[in-house]
Design an enzyme around this catalytic site. Structure first.
Site, mmCIF file in Angstrom:
data_model
loop_
_atom_site.group_PDB
_atom_site.id
_atom_site.type_symbol
_atom_site.label_atom_id
_atom_site.label_comp_id
_atom_site.label_asym_id
_atom_site.label_seq_id
_atom_site.Cartn_x
_atom_site.Cartn_y
_atom_site.Cartn_z
ATOM 1 N N HIS A 29 41.000 33.499 10.240
ATOM 2 C CA HIS A 29 41.600 34.827 10.330
ATOM 3 C C HIS A 29 42.876 34.724 11.164
ATOM 4 O O HIS A 29 43.915 35.272 10.778
ATOM 5 C CB HIS A 29 40.604 35.801 10.954
ATOM 6 C CG HIS A 29 41.023 37.227 10.925
ATOM 7 N ND1 HIS A 29 41.427 37.863 9.771
ATOM 8 C CD2 HIS A 29 41.117 38.158 11.930
ATOM 9 C CE1 HIS A 29 41.747 39.120 10.047
ATOM 10 N NE2 HIS A 29 41.571 39.319 11.344
ATOM 11 N N LYS A 58 48.934 33.223 8.711
ATOM 12 C CA LYS A 58 49.648 34.376 9.269
ATOM 13 C C LYS A 58 50.900 33.981 10.042
ATOM 14 O O LYS A 58 51.766 34.813 10.289
ATOM 15 C CB LYS A 58 48.703 35.213 10.117
ATOM 16 C CG LYS A 58 47.622 35.924 9.299
ATOM 17 C CD LYS A 58 46.759 36.815 10.160
ATOM 18 C CE LYS A 58 45.722 37.576 9.316
ATOM 19 N NZ LYS A 58 44.629 36.722 8.823
ATOM 20 N N HIS A 72 50.629 39.441 9.030
ATOM 21 C CA HIS A 72 49.291 39.983 8.787
ATOM 22 C C HIS A 72 49.400 41.125 7.789
ATOM 23 O O HIS A 72 49.890 42.209 8.112
ATOM 24 C CB HIS A 72 48.699 40.471 10.106
ATOM 25 C CG HIS A 72 47.235 40.779 10.042
ATOM 26 N ND1 HIS A 72 46.527 40.844 8.856
ATOM 27 C CD2 HIS A 72 46.330 41.053 11.040
ATOM 28 C CE1 HIS A 72 45.268 41.139 9.122
ATOM 29 N NE2 HIS A 72 45.127 41.259 10.430
ATOM 30 N N GLU A 103 37.437 33.721 17.717
ATOM 31 C CA GLU A 103 37.167 33.039 16.449
ATOM 32 C C GLU A 103 37.028 31.541 16.661
ATOM 33 O O GLU A 103 36.140 30.892 16.085
ATOM 34 C CB GLU A 103 38.285 33.334 15.453
ATOM 35 C CG GLU A 103 38.051 32.703 14.084
ATOM 36 C CD GLU A 103 39.156 33.005 13.083
ATOM 37 O OE1 GLU A 103 38.920 32.827 11.868
ATOM 38 O OE2 GLU A 103 40.266 33.387 13.517
ATOM 39 N N CYS A 145 40.975 44.876 7.956
ATOM 40 C CA CYS A 145 41.636 43.609 7.616
ATOM 41 C C CYS A 145 40.701 42.603 6.956
ATOM 42 O O CYS A 145 41.127 41.493 6.616
ATOM 43 C CB CYS A 145 42.271 43.017 8.864
ATOM 44 S SG CYS A 145 43.507 44.116 9.583
ATOM 45 N N PHE A 180 39.222 45.866 12.175
ATOM 46 C CA PHE A 180 38.894 46.911 13.133
ATOM 47 C C PHE A 180 37.550 47.538 12.744
ATOM 48 O O PHE A 180 37.220 47.670 11.571
ATOM 49 C CB PHE A 180 39.960 47.997 13.138
ATOM 50 C CG PHE A 180 41.232 47.611 13.867
ATOM 51 C CD1 PHE A 180 41.324 46.448 14.602
ATOM 52 C CD2 PHE A 180 42.339 48.444 13.820
ATOM 53 C CE1 PHE A 180 42.487 46.101 15.275
ATOM 54 C CE2 PHE A 180 43.516 48.114 14.478
ATOM 55 C CZ PHE A 180 43.588 46.936 15.210
#
Length: 405
Positions: free
Chosen positions: A300, A329, A334, A311, A160, A393
């Site tokens: 993010h 998002k 996403h 975060e 991502c 990931f």
């Protein structure tokens, strides 16, 4: 180090086709998430898909025969970005034009469809174009063919964070002198039954099935996972001196890039945020910016319990609580490998327009998140320095610094 000029933008998202419709949708703060008939019967059937997209109309008559959807979305965004930059591929030196695209999955819809054909109808029913339609690098290859760009051409795959990694790689190509123009961004079309099932089995997706439009809620105390989306974001990047010399409109500058690895877990972020912190510090140093100069962060912000807290702790630690933070998002879902590029483009628009879009569905800020998260309505504010965060990931992090032109 020297930043590079952003002279063109292209966006294809769940908020609309084009940079204008996407920006308007994100600023309205209305979620695009809905129940998806193609996912009926699965544990989670919510997604954010591009409305009204037609491969025939937006790409070309033969597109459905030779392109997976992730390529179709990317070609549409790339063409818009090049036109927005005022560049004509018929007149440029293609050998000096590079293409770098982030993509995490590739042609998953093609893979699923063709595998089903093989099982149900036999090997002769499988398309001879199966492989070139599904491999991730073909998005950059098709863009090069479409635009006559014969310079460096590759795909970045950092899950991502892929789109942000692509833009950071483009920054290096321009600084090194390898290219004069780079079309950089990300494209992904991962809304498929198998991918959605995989994420659902991991527990990564929101289960707010009775209220899809409220499912993606970054930083909210009631968040329970992300909503899968699709889309593409493309930027045209040039050295600032070259852009000025040709009289181009410069929307903003990509001034810095930092990357790191958590080296912690396959899917979970380092709870202490050490990797994100390293990438953020590296990006600011690359841009020649100190933390106190940052006005805005496009986070993010996935709407997952673990990511948002980790975060937020990093942002608070390095930047304090006075920076205006948002996550797109909540509106767009996403879009995986495309997310970092879409969000970088939105960060450029925030700097250019002086407007921070709201974080959709943020009703009650998680008390562990001690940040100024914009919610409810867009915030008009002068933004000279902004940061766009991405993670993926494998613990891969990419951070971009965007500054006013």
């Amino acid at each position: 180090m020297t930043g590079v000029a952003v002279t063109g933008l292209g966006l294809v998202t769940a908020a609309g086709i084009g940079a204008g419709p996407t920006w308007e949708g994100v600023c309205r703060g209305e979620s695009a998430a809905a129940r998806n008939p193609a996912l009926e019967g699965l544990p989670v059937d919510i997604s954010c898909t591009v409305p009204g997209f037609s491969a025939r109309e937006h790409v070309g008559r033969r597109s459905s025969l030779m392109h997976d959807r992730f390529v179709q979305l990317s070609l549409t965004a790339a063409r818009e970005a090049v036109a927005d930059a005022g560049l004509d591929p018929a007149g440029w030196d293609g050998a000096r034009v590079g293409v770098v695209v982030g993509c995490g999955l590739g042609g998953v819809a093609t893979w699923e469809e063709q595998h089903r054909r093989m099982l149900e109808q036999g090997p002769e029913a499988v398309s001879s174009l199966l492989v070139p339609m599904l491999v991730p690098n073909m998005v950059a290859g098709h863009m090069a063919m479409d635009l006559g760009a014969t310079g460096p051409n590759f795909v970045t795959a950092t899950a991502c964070a892929s789109g942000a990694t692509a833009i950071g790689s483009a920054l290096h190509l321009l600084r090194s002198g390898a290219c004069d123009v780079v079309i950089a961004g990300g494209g992904e079309a991962g809304v498929s039954p198998l991918m959605v099932t995989g994420f659902a089995r991991m527990g990564a997706l929101s289960r707010r099935l009775d209220e899809p439009s409220a499912a993606s809620r970054p930083f909210d105390a009631g968040r329970d996972g992300f909503v899968i989306g699709e889309g593409s974001g493309m930027l045209v990047l040039e050295r600032s001196a070259d852009a000025r010399a040709r009289g181009a409109r410069v929307r903003a500058s990509v001034a810095g890039y930092g990357a790191s690895a958590d080296a912690h877990h396959m899917t979970s972020p380092d709870p202490g945020g050490a990797g994100v912190l390293r990438a953020l510090r590296a990006a600011l140093a690359d841009a020649g910016v100190v933390p106190g100069e940052v006005d805005h962060v496009n986070a993010h912000g996935t709407s997952t319990p673990l990511n948002d807290v980790a975060e937020a702790a990093v942002l608070r630690k390095l930047l304090g609580d006075g920076v205006a933070v948002t996550s797109a998002k909540g509106v767009l879902g996403h879009s995986l490998g495309a997310a970092g590029a879409i969000e970088a483009a939105l960060t450029v628009l925030t700097v250019e327009c002086g407007t921070v879009p709201p974080t959709a569905n943020l009703e009650r800020l998680d008390p562990r998140i001690e940040l100024d998260v914009v919610a409810g309505a867009p915030r008009r504010t002068r933004t000279e320095v902004a940061v766009s965060n991405s993670s993926g990931f494998g613990g891969q992090n990419a951070v971009l610094v965007v500054t006013a032109a």
